[in-house]
Design a protein around this motif. Structure first.
Motif, PDB file in Angstrom:
ATOM      1  N   GLU A  44       0.823  -1.216   0.000  1.00 12.90           N
ATOM      2  CA  GLU A  44       0.000   0.000   0.000  1.00 12.90           C
ATOM      3  C   GLU A  44       0.856   1.265   0.000  1.00 12.90           C
ATOM      4  O   GLU A  44       0.590   2.198  -0.750  1.00 12.90           O
ATOM      5  CB  GLU A  44      -0.914  -0.008   1.231  1.00 12.90           C
ATOM      6  CG  GLU A  44      -1.857   1.155   1.330  1.00 12.90           C
ATOM      7  CD  GLU A  44      -2.993   1.092   0.330  1.00 12.90           C
ATOM      8  OE1 GLU A  44      -3.527   2.156   0.008  1.00 12.90           O
ATOM      9  OE2 GLU A  44      -3.336  -0.018  -0.132  1.00 12.90           O
ATOM     10  N   ASP A  45       1.878   1.286   0.883  1.00 11.57           N
ATOM     11  CA  ASP A  45       2.710   2.483   1.008  1.00 11.57           C
ATOM     12  C   ASP A  45       4.060   2.094   1.606  1.00 11.57           C
ATOM     13  O   ASP A  45       4.190   1.950   2.827  1.00 11.57           O
ATOM     14  CB  ASP A  45       2.013   3.516   1.890  1.00 11.57           C
ATOM     15  CG  ASP A  45       2.690   4.871   1.863  1.00 11.57           C
ATOM     16  OD1 ASP A  45       3.939   4.932   1.817  1.00 11.57           O
ATOM     17  OD2 ASP A  45       1.973   5.879   1.886  1.00 11.57           O
ATOM     18  N   PRO A  46       5.076   1.929   0.769  1.00 11.00           N
ATOM     19  CA  PRO A  46       6.390   1.501   1.262  1.00 11.00           C
ATOM     20  C   PRO A  46       6.997   2.432   2.304  1.00 11.00           C
ATOM     21  O   PRO A  46       7.688   1.973   3.218  1.00 11.00           O
ATOM     22  CB  PRO A  46       7.249   1.462  -0.001  1.00 11.00           C
ATOM     23  CG  PRO A  46       6.287   1.332  -1.127  1.00 11.00           C
ATOM     24  CD  PRO A  46       5.039   2.029  -0.681  1.00 11.00           C
ATOM     25  N   GLU A  47       6.735   3.724   2.205  1.00  8.23           N
ATOM     26  CA  GLU A  47       7.286   4.664   3.186  1.00  8.23           C
ATOM     27  C   GLU A  47       6.665   4.448   4.568  1.00  8.23           C
ATOM     28  O   GLU A  47       7.367   4.488   5.577  1.00  8.23           O
ATOM     29  CB  GLU A  47       7.077   6.100   2.727  1.00  8.23           C
ATOM     30  CG  GLU A  47       7.909   6.449   1.510  1.00  8.23           C
ATOM     31  CD  GLU A  47       7.623   7.840   0.960  1.00  8.23           C
ATOM     32  OE1 GLU A  47       6.819   8.578   1.566  1.00  8.23           O
ATOM     33  OE2 GLU A  47       8.209   8.179  -0.070  1.00  8.23           O
ATOM     34  N   LEU A  48       5.355   4.208   4.601  1.00 12.52           N
ATOM     35  CA  LEU A  48       4.708   3.919   5.879  1.00 12.52           C
ATOM     36  C   LEU A  48       5.233   2.606   6.462  1.00 12.52           C
ATOM     37  O   LEU A  48       5.424   2.492   7.674  1.00 12.52           O
ATOM     38  CB  LEU A  48       3.191   3.838   5.713  1.00 12.52           C
ATOM     39  CG  LEU A  48       2.448   5.130   5.413  1.00 12.52           C
ATOM     40  CD1 LEU A  48       0.948   4.864   5.310  1.00 12.52           C
ATOM     41  CD2 LEU A  48       2.737   6.202   6.441  1.00 12.52           C
ATOM     42  N   ALA A  49       5.464   1.632   5.600  1.00 13.98           N
ATOM     43  CA  ALA A  49       5.990   0.344   6.052  1.00 13.98           C
ATOM     44  C   ALA A  49       7.381   0.509   6.661  1.00 13.98           C
ATOM     45  O   ALA A  49       7.693  -0.104   7.687  1.00 13.98           O
ATOM     46  CB  ALA A  49       6.028  -0.650   4.897  1.00 13.98           C
ATOM     47  N   GLU A  50       8.188   1.360   6.057  1.00 11.98           N
ATOM     48  CA  GLU A  50       9.533   1.592   6.597  1.00 11.98           C
ATOM     49  C   GLU A  50       9.455   2.247   7.976  1.00 11.98           C
ATOM     50  O   GLU A  50      10.176   1.856   8.898  1.00 11.98           O
ATOM     51  CB  GLU A  50      10.342   2.464   5.643  1.00 11.98           C
ATOM     52  CG  GLU A  50      11.771   2.663   6.097  1.00 11.98           C
ATOM     53  CD  GLU A  50      12.634   3.382   5.084  1.00 11.98           C
ATOM     54  OE1 GLU A  50      13.863   3.300   5.225  1.00 11.98           O
ATOM     55  OE2 GLU A  50      12.083   4.031   4.180  1.00 11.98           O
ATOM     56  N   ILE A  51       8.565   3.207   8.128  1.00 13.26           N
ATOM     57  CA  ILE A  51       8.387   3.856   9.422  1.00 13.26           C
ATOM     58  C   ILE A  51       7.911   2.841  10.455  1.00 13.26           C
ATOM     59  O   ILE A  51       8.431   2.793  11.577  1.00 13.26           O
ATOM     60  CB  ILE A  51       7.410   5.040   9.307  1.00 13.26           C
ATOM     61  CG1 ILE A  51       8.058   6.158   8.487  1.00 13.26           C
ATOM     62  CG2 ILE A  51       6.981   5.543  10.686  1.00 13.26           C
ATOM     63  CD1 ILE A  51       7.104   7.247   8.045  1.00 13.26           C
ATOM     64  N   ALA A  52       6.939   2.014  10.092  1.00 10.06           N
ATOM     65  CA  ALA A  52       6.426   1.000  11.014  1.00 10.06           C
ATOM     66  C   ALA A  52       7.524   0.025  11.417  1.00 10.06           C
ATOM     67  O   ALA A  52       7.635  -0.337  12.596  1.00 10.06           O
ATOM     68  CB  ALA A  52       5.256   0.254  10.382  1.00 10.06           C
ATOM     69  N   ASN A  53       8.337  -0.391  10.471  1.00  8.60           N
ATOM     70  CA  ASN A  53       9.431  -1.317  10.783  1.00  8.60           C
ATOM     71  C   ASN A  53      10.452  -0.679  11.714  1.00  8.60           C
ATOM     72  O   ASN A  53      10.931  -1.321  12.654  1.00  8.60           O
ATOM     73  CB  ASN A  53      10.103  -1.805   9.502  1.00  8.60           C
ATOM     74  CG  ASN A  53       9.253  -2.804   8.757  1.00  8.60           C
ATOM     75  OD1 ASN A  53       8.477  -3.539   9.353  1.00  8.60           O
ATOM     76  ND2 ASN A  53       9.380  -2.818   7.445  1.00  8.60           N
ATOM     77  N   LEU A  54      10.795   0.574  11.459  1.00  9.74           N
ATOM     78  CA  LEU A  54      11.761   1.256  12.321  1.00  9.74           C
ATOM     79  C   LEU A  54      11.204   1.481  13.722  1.00  9.74           C
ATOM     80  O   LEU A  54      11.920   1.342  14.713  1.00  9.74           O
ATOM     81  CB  LEU A  54      12.180   2.595  11.701  1.00  9.74           C
ATOM     82  CG  LEU A  54      13.043   2.500  10.443  1.00  9.74           C
ATOM     83  CD1 LEU A  54      13.198   3.873   9.799  1.00  9.74           C
ATOM     84  CD2 LEU A  54      14.406   1.896  10.761  1.00  9.74           C
ATOM     85  N   ARG A  55       9.926   1.809  13.814  1.00  8.89           N
ATOM     86  CA  ARG A  55       9.314   2.049  15.122  1.00  8.89           C
ATOM     87  C   ARG A  55       9.103   0.734  15.878  1.00  8.89           C
ATOM     88  O   ARG A  55       9.482   0.629  17.041  1.00  8.89           O
ATOM     89  CB  ARG A  55       7.955   2.750  14.954  1.00  8.89           C
ATOM     90  CG  ARG A  55       8.041   4.177  14.558  1.00  8.89           C
ATOM     91  CD  ARG A  55       8.418   5.100  15.706  1.00  8.89           C
ATOM     92  NE  ARG A  55       7.330   5.172  16.665  1.00  8.89           N
ATOM     93  CZ  ARG A  55       7.512   5.242  17.984  1.00  8.89           C
ATOM     94  NH1 ARG A  55       8.715   5.253  18.488  1.00  8.89           N
ATOM     95  NH2 ARG A  55       6.476   5.309  18.794  1.00  8.89           N
ATOM     96  N   TYR A  56       8.513  -0.250  15.219  1.00  9.43           N
ATOM     97  CA  TYR A  56       8.112  -1.464  15.915  1.00  9.43           C
ATOM     98  C   TYR A  56       9.260  -2.461  16.081  1.00  9.43           C
ATOM     99  O   TYR A  56       9.536  -2.915  17.183  1.00  9.43           O
ATOM    100  CB  TYR A  56       6.940  -2.124  15.186  1.00  9.43           C
ATOM    101  CG  TYR A  56       6.353  -3.279  15.937  1.00  9.43           C
ATOM    102  CD1 TYR A  56       5.545  -3.058  17.047  1.00  9.43           C
ATOM    103  CD2 TYR A  56       6.615  -4.583  15.565  1.00  9.43           C
ATOM    104  CE1 TYR A  56       5.010  -4.119  17.762  1.00  9.43           C
ATOM    105  CE2 TYR A  56       6.091  -5.651  16.274  1.00  9.43           C
ATOM    106  CZ  TYR A  56       5.294  -5.408  17.373  1.00  9.43           C
ATOM    107  OH  TYR A  56       4.778  -6.469  18.077  1.00  9.43           O
TER     108      TYR A  56
END
Length: 64
Positions: free
Chosen positions: A11-23
Motif C-alpha cells: 500500500e505504502d512503502p514509506e509507511l511500512a519503513e516507518i512502522a518497521n523502524l518504530r516497531y
C-alpha cells in the motif's frame, strides 16, 4: 514479515519503513525522523496512519 507488513508495504512503502523502524527496531519518533531525514511531526502523523492501516487490516482478516 507477516501478511499485515506485506499489505502495508504494498500500500505504502514509506509507511511500512516507518512502522518497521518504530516497531521492530524500537526507534523513537525523533530517531526515525533523523534516519529518514523528515520532520518529527511528519513521522508522527505517518506512524499514526500506519498503525490505523495495520489495525484495520488485522481486524478485517481476523476470523470471527
Amino acid at each position: 514479515m507477516c501478511s499485515s507488513d506485506l499489505a502495508l508495504e504494498a500500500e505504502d512503502p514509506e509507511l511500512a519503513e516507518i512502522a518497521n523502524l518504530r516497531y521492530f527496531a524500537g526507534l523513537s519518533i525523533e530517531s526515525v525522523s533523523q534516519v529518514l531525514g523528515t520532520s518529527s511531526r511528519t513521522i508522527n502523523r505517518d506512524w499514526n496512519v500506519a498503525r490505523a492501516f495495520l489495525f484495520d487490516f488485522i481486524n478485517r482478516t481476523r476470523e470471527p
